[in-house]
Design a protein around this motif. Structure first.
Motif, short mmCIF file in Angstrom:
data_model
loop_
_atom_site.label_atom_id
_atom_site.label_comp_id
_atom_site.label_asym_id
_atom_site.label_seq_id
_atom_site.Cartn_x
_atom_site.Cartn_y
_atom_site.Cartn_z
N UNK A 60 0.89 -0.99 -0.60
CA UNK A 60 -0.06 0.71 -0.01
C UNK A 60 0.74 1.47 0.09
N UNK A 61 2.07 1.40 0.72
CA UNK A 61 2.90 2.30 1.01
C UNK A 61 3.50 3.27 -0.32
N UNK A 62 4.30 1.47 -0.89
CA UNK A 62 4.48 1.72 -2.27
C UNK A 62 3.95 2.38 -3.63
N UNK A 63 3.00 2.54 -3.51
CA UNK A 63 2.67 2.85 -4.54
C UNK A 63 2.48 4.86 -4.14
N UNK A 64 1.75 4.91 -3.39
CA UNK A 64 2.15 5.94 -2.79
C UNK A 64 3.35 6.92 -2.84
N UNK A 65 4.14 6.02 -2.81
CA UNK A 65 6.16 6.97 -2.43
C UNK A 65 6.17 6.96 -4.34
#
Length: 391
Positions: A60-65
């Protein structure tokens, strides 16, 4: 008569009392009161703060980064770009250089946004597995101010790149490997005839592929490794047998469209094995992700034959020339689609075909040297950190 009887009874009762007759036995004393309640030896636990919320999954975090990086890049915000990297982040742009700190990342982008004030980027495809993201992107810009020792030419530039990023548990990039056609960008900067065309910046959102896990994806890794084994045997026909009859393969530094079909692939592979007849491949990383095999590997061998019309054979050894291949196979394990990224400058620096200040080009490499930049000149990069030239 009745009155007399009652009177007699009363008189008798009084007489008995007066004569010391026994009284009823005394009642027992009341029970003592219970002892006062004392506090328990073990005090009740003090109230505690609720536990912190669990960290979101990296998936979930990687796409936001990645989205944050793209937004910061297109806004030309070097400080924001650097905020997506760890303090000791390693950035390796093969053929261009490397750095090892967040401060260097920010400094690079400050210079990049000055040299290419209209630079933009857009991701085309993204693959995510565990703490790794592989991003394919397109970038464009205009070289309007001096950058890393190169004089501005006001020429439009651009191309495709692949960035492979490893993330820590907080979703920050701790290492990045970058692959791009540095020689093609240098030809664009110089306005050379035959330089690759500047691509149009895509407007559609990127395709995103997330690993599902399981044996099917493990088989994709095995396929990528088996392909390297076949190419290390100096057998063009055996290599061709790996491809479907209608396969297509695109090479980032080829300067042209993808090779398509059995005939074009046969010629391309024959020429490649003439260029590196003793080639040996070493896999450094490989992933199977949602129907794709992605492999990082290196080539070592001798560049005996020409690579395209502008780079004659040098008979010089090449060691650990870095590549990343994106492969989409058929259901029966043939190679259907391939995208191969590498930086020709990395190889040219080893063979002497890349001109260095004060040096003469290697014999047979004058044509290549005329169109090549000075050694160490870094090609601009989009999306995520590109390293300045190593000093």
């Amino acid at each position: 008569m009745r009155t007399k009887i009652v009177a007699a009874l009363i008189t008798a009762s009084l007489a008995l009392a007066a004569c010391g007759g026994e009284a009823p036995p005394p009642q027992p004393p009341p029970a003592p009161p219970p002892p006062p309640t004392t506090a328990s030896a073990t005090a009740p636990p003090a109230p505690t703060a609720p536990p912190p919320p669990a960290k979101p999954a990296l998936s979930e975090v990687i796409p936001q980064t990645l989205k944050g990086q793209a937004d910061a890049f297109n806004a030309h915000d070097a400080q924001k770009m650097a905020s997506y990297f760890t303090d000791d982040a390693t950035s390796i742009a093969y053929g261009e250089g490397e750095t090892h700190s967040k401060g260097d990342v920010q400094g690079y982008y400050t210079d990049l946004f000055t040299g290419f004030p209209d630079i933009k980027t857009a991701a085309t495809r993204i693959w995510i597995k565990d703490n790794v993201a592989i991003m394919e992107l397109t970038w464009t810009g205009t070289f309007t101010a001096d950058f890393k020792g190169m004089k501005a030419t006001n020429k439009p530039v651009g191309g495709q790149r692949v960035h492979i990023m490893w993330f820590n548990d907080d979703g920050l990039v701790k290492e990045i490997h970058q692959y791009a056609d540095g020689a093609g960008v240098m030809a664009q900067i110089a306005g050379k005839k035959g330089a690759p065309a500047v691509p149009a910046l895509p407007t559609n959102p990127p395709q995103v592929h997330v690993a599902k896990g399981g044996p099917d994806e493990d088989k994709l890794v095995d396929l990528a490794k088996a392909t390297d084994d076949a190419f290390s045997k100096d057998d063009a026909k055996a290599a061709q047998a790996l491809y479907a009859d209608d396969a297509d393969v695109w090479l980032s530094f080829g300067g042209g469209p993808a090779m398509k079909g059995k005939k074009e692939l046969a010629k391309g592979l024959t020429d490649w094995f003439k260029s590196f007849p003793d080639q040996k491949w070493t896999v450094t990383n490989a992933w199977g992700i949602d129907g794709f095999a992605i492999v990082e590997h290196t080539l070592s061998g001798t560049q005996k034959g020409a690579l395209g019309p502008f780079l004659p054979g040098t008979n010089k050894p090449v060691t650990n020339w870095h590549f990343v291949d994106i492969i989409q196979p058929t259901a029966d394990g043939k190679l259907q689609h391939g995208w191969i990224y590498s930086n020709l400058l990395e190889m040219m620096a080893q063979t002497g075909a890349l001109k260095k200040q004060g040096d003469k080009p290697a014999a047979g490499a004058k044509a290549a040297a005329k169109s090549a930049p000075p050694a160490g000149a870094a090609a601009p990069a989009g999306g995520a950190a590109a390293a300045p030239a190593k000093k």
